[in-house]
Design a protein around this motif. Structure first.
Motif, mmCIF file in Angstrom:
data_model
loop_
_atom_site.group_PDB
_atom_site.id
_atom_site.type_symbol
_atom_site.label_atom_id
_atom_site.label_comp_id
_atom_site.label_asym_id
_atom_site.label_seq_id
_atom_site.Cartn_x
_atom_site.Cartn_y
_atom_site.Cartn_z
ATOM 1 N N GLN A 202 0.819 -1.205 0.000
ATOM 2 C CA GLN A 202 0.000 0.000 0.000
ATOM 3 C C GLN A 202 0.857 1.260 0.000
ATOM 4 N N ASN B 224 0.767 4.150 -2.845
ATOM 5 C CA ASN B 224 0.538 5.555 -2.512
ATOM 6 C C ASN B 224 1.645 6.443 -3.078
ATOM 7 N N SER C 101 -3.576 4.031 4.388
ATOM 8 C CA SER C 101 -4.215 4.297 3.102
ATOM 9 C C SER C 101 -3.622 5.500 2.391
#
Length: 279
Positions: free
Chosen positions: A71, A75, A224
């Motif tokens: 992740q 990103n 996230s």
């Protein structure tokens, strides 16, 4: 002595030492990334890795699957690529406009754009934090893209303006005579000649967006939105530094940036050696 220093063997030896000097940190990072913690703390350190993990890619698998680096990498790629595309589009158009058009107070507008970049980044941290808090954009990739665009756009406008100035304006006039519009002239005539400047600017923007740490740390809270530099910092825990995982993070962060530079470097070389303009 002068002839000895000019010998191809001396030059080759000096260049070899320079390459080894600059590539050794990359090798040592990779070697550390496949060691166990016991192997990391071995003294004296071994140039050839000892006490490796079993299997040898175990640290990479754990970082990628269990510690969320898949992740973090996504990103970072999203933020860096998006910032580069946005900055290069507006920076190239802005640089061309400043190089070819004259309007009232154009020099002051240009200096004002550059002046916005002279502020130290840490001085803009609190205003950006409060702004994104009011807009409910904290802990989002949009916030990072916005900040990085603000910080890189003045530099690209300045670089591209200087590069477009070096391209003779007679080419624009010749294209107009042939019936081309302003946009066609920019797209088909000027832009291909500006590839070296575009490639160099894109490299700078991508590398800055890829490695930036301060705003990524302050404006993101959850996995996230966190980027690779922030994820790497998480390997520094309260009472211990997980050196082998930190090395994995550093090596993973190095690969996309290195590939990006290699790809665009080819375009820079081809653009610089693709012939000349004859008048």
């Amino acid at each position: 002595m002068a002839k000895a220093l000019q010998s191809k063997y001396v030059v080759f030896g000096v260049l070899t030492l320079a390459v080894l000097y600059f590539t050794f940190p990359i090798y040592w990072t990779f070697a550390s990334s496949i060691k166990t913690m016991e192997g990391i703390h071995t003294f004296p350190p071994n140039l050839i890795p000892q006490q490796l993990t079993d299997p040898i890619w175990k640290n990479y698998v754990e970082m990628w699957t269990e510690r969320g680096f898949n992740q973090f990498t996504l990103n970072s790629l999203t933020v860096a690529v998006s910032t580069t595309v946005i900055v290069m589009i507006f920076g190239t158009l802005g640089g061309y406009g400043f190089s070819r058009f004259r309007f009232p107070y154009d020099d002051y507008v240009f200096i004002g754009i550059l002046g916005a970049r002279l502020l130290p980044p840490i001085g803009m941290l609190i205003p950006f934090y409060r702004l994104f808090g009011e807009l409910q954009l904290l802990d989002t990739r949009i916030a990072l893209i916005t900040v990085y665009t603000y910080m890189n756009l003045p530099l690209v406008i300045w670089l591209m303006r200087n590069f477009f100035i070096s391209i003779p304006s007679d080419l624009d006039e010749a294209a107009y005579i042939d019936g081309a519009t302003r946009f066609q002239t920019f797209k088909d005539v000027i832009l291909p000649l500006a590839k070296p400047g575009i490639a160099a600017s894109a490299i700078l923007v991508f590398l800055f967006s890829w490695r930036e740490f301060l705003f990524a740390l302050a404006l993101t809270l959850s996995p996230s939105a966190k980027t690779l530099p922030v994820g790497a910092m998480m390997m520094v825990e309260d009472v211990v530094v997980i050196w082998n995982f930190l090395a994995v993070a550093g090596f993973l962060a190095m690969i996309p940036a290195l590939l990006f530079v290699i790809i665009f470097q080819r375009h820079i070389v081809s653009g610089l050696t693709a012939g000349a303009i004859k008048g």
